[in-house]
Design a protein around this motif. Structure first.
Motif, short mmCIF file in Angstrom:
data_model
loop_
_atom_site.label_atom_id
_atom_site.label_comp_id
_atom_site.label_asym_id
_atom_site.label_seq_id
_atom_site.Cartn_x
_atom_site.Cartn_y
_atom_site.Cartn_z
N TRP A 37 0.81 -1.27 -0.14
CA TRP A 37 0.02 0.02 -0.08
C TRP A 37 0.81 1.17 -0.05
O TRP A 37 1.66 1.38 0.66
CB TRP A 37 -0.89 -0.05 1.34
CG TRP A 37 -1.69 1.09 1.58
CD1 TRP A 37 -2.97 1.56 0.68
CD2 TRP A 37 -1.22 2.38 2.48
NE1 TRP A 37 -3.24 2.80 1.62
CE2 TRP A 37 -2.34 3.26 2.45
CE3 TRP A 37 0.04 2.60 3.27
CZ2 TRP A 37 -2.29 4.51 3.10
CZ3 TRP A 37 -0.16 3.85 3.92
CH2 TRP A 37 -1.19 4.33 3.81
N GLY B 233 -2.20 3.75 -3.77
CA GLY B 233 -1.94 2.87 -4.69
C GLY B 233 -1.88 1.37 -4.15
O GLY B 233 -1.31 1.49 -2.85
N TRP B 234 -2.42 0.16 -4.71
CA TRP B 234 -2.17 -1.00 -3.97
C TRP B 234 -1.48 -1.79 -5.18
O TRP B 234 -1.80 -1.67 -6.14
CB TRP B 234 -3.62 -1.53 -3.75
CG TRP B 234 -4.29 -0.97 -2.87
CD1 TRP B 234 -5.28 0.25 -3.02
CD2 TRP B 234 -4.53 -1.03 -1.25
NE1 TRP B 234 -5.78 0.57 -1.58
CE2 TRP B 234 -5.34 -0.09 -0.70
CE3 TRP B 234 -3.78 -2.14 -0.59
CZ2 TRP B 234 -5.68 -0.28 0.55
CZ3 TRP B 234 -4.23 -2.06 0.86
CH2 TRP B 234 -5.08 -1.19 1.21
N VAL B 235 -0.69 -2.96 -4.55
CA VAL B 235 -0.30 -3.82 -5.46
C VAL B 235 -0.41 -5.17 -4.55
O VAL B 235 -0.11 -5.37 -3.56
CB VAL B 235 1.47 -3.70 -5.68
CG1 VAL B 235 1.85 -4.91 -6.36
CG2 VAL B 235 1.58 -2.43 -6.24
N TYR C 207 0.68 -9.26 -5.20
CA TYR C 207 1.53 -10.15 -5.91
C TYR C 207 1.37 -11.45 -5.52
O TYR C 207 1.66 -11.72 -4.35
CB TYR C 207 2.91 -9.47 -5.98
CG TYR C 207 3.93 -10.40 -6.49
CD1 TYR C 207 4.09 -10.36 -8.04
CD2 TYR C 207 4.91 -11.53 -5.87
CE1 TYR C 207 5.09 -11.05 -8.82
CE2 TYR C 207 5.59 -12.14 -6.81
CZ TYR C 207 5.79 -11.91 -7.97
OH TYR C 207 6.75 -12.57 -8.77
N MET D 153 0.11 -10.20 -10.71
CA MET D 153 0.22 -9.23 -10.08
C MET D 153 -0.79 -8.19 -10.33
O MET D 153 -1.42 -8.09 -11.61
CB MET D 153 1.49 -8.40 -10.37
CG MET D 153 1.48 -7.04 -9.44
SD MET D 153 3.29 -6.42 -9.80
CE MET D 153 3.29 -5.68 -11.36
N THR E 294 -2.70 -4.34 -9.79
CA THR E 294 -2.30 -3.00 -9.35
C THR E 294 -3.64 -2.25 -9.47
O THR E 294 -4.32 -2.25 -10.37
CB THR E 294 -1.35 -2.43 -10.10
OG1 THR E 294 -1.70 -2.31 -11.48
CG2 THR E 294 0.01 -3.15 -9.97
N GLY F 255 -4.96 1.81 -8.49
CA GLY F 255 -4.73 3.12 -8.16
C GLY F 255 -6.03 3.97 -7.69
O GLY F 255 -7.18 3.68 -8.46
N SER G 223 -6.17 0.47 -12.73
CA SER G 223 -6.00 -0.87 -12.40
C SER G 223 -5.07 -1.58 -13.49
O SER G 223 -5.13 -1.24 -14.69
CB SER G 223 -7.33 -1.66 -12.21
OG SER G 223 -8.06 -1.67 -13.34
#
Length: 128
Positions: free
Chosen positions: A71, A81-83, A85, A99, A101, A103, A117
Motif C-alpha cells: 500500500w 496505490g495498491w499492489v 503479488y 500481479m 495493481t 490506483g 488498475s
C-alpha cells in the motif's frame, strides 16, 4: 530541500515480514532557480511530496508459494496505490506469477491519474 526516508520492518518467527516507510522527496520540481520554462509550467502536484508505504509479505524463502501486499499513499494529493503479488512454483525451475495493481484518486493525482488498475501474468524460468 532534501530527501528523508525512515522506516521499520518486523520479521515474524514464521518468516512473514511487515514493513512501513515514510519518504519526503524534497528534490521535486520547483518554480525557483534556473529551470526551463517547460518545467516552470509544471503543476503544483509535482512539487515536494510526502509518501507513506506499507507492505506485508509471506516468507520470501518459502519455495512453493510467495505473496506480497503493498500500500502506498501520496500525502499531498491523497491518492493511493495498491499492489497484490502472488507467485507459485510450478516445477523445479519454473514459477508462475500474477500481479494486480489498483490506483485510487482523482484524474490529476499521482496514483489515480497514472493508472486505475492493471493485471500482469507471467512465468519465471530459473536458469541456474
Amino acid at each position: 530541500v532534501g530527501r528523508w526516508l525512515t522506516g521499520a520492518s518486523y520479521t515474524a518467527e514464521g518468516g512473514h515480514i511487515l514493513s512501513a516507510e515514510y519518504l519526503f522527496n524534497g528534490a521535486g520540481l520547483s518554480t525557483t532557480g534556473d529551470i526551463s520554462p517547460l518545467l516552470q509550467a509544471a503543476p503544483p502536484s509535482l512539487l515536494n511530496r510526502h509518501y507513506l508505504w506499507a507492505s506485508v509479505q509471506s516468507n520470501p524463502q518459502a519455495l512453493a508459494r510467495y505473496w506480497r501486499l503493498e500500500w502506498r499513499r501520496n500525502l499531498d494529493d491523497r491518492s493511493t496505490g495498491w499492489v497484490l503479488y502472488g507467485e507459485k512454483r510450478l516445477q523445479a525451475r519454473l514459477s508462475g506469477f500474477a500481479m494486480l495493481t489498483l490506483g485510487e484518486g482523482g484524474a490529476g493525482s499521482e496514483f489515480g491519474g497514472l493508472y486505475r488498475s492493471g493485471v500482469t501474468l507471467g512465468l519465471k524460468l530459473y536458469l541456474l
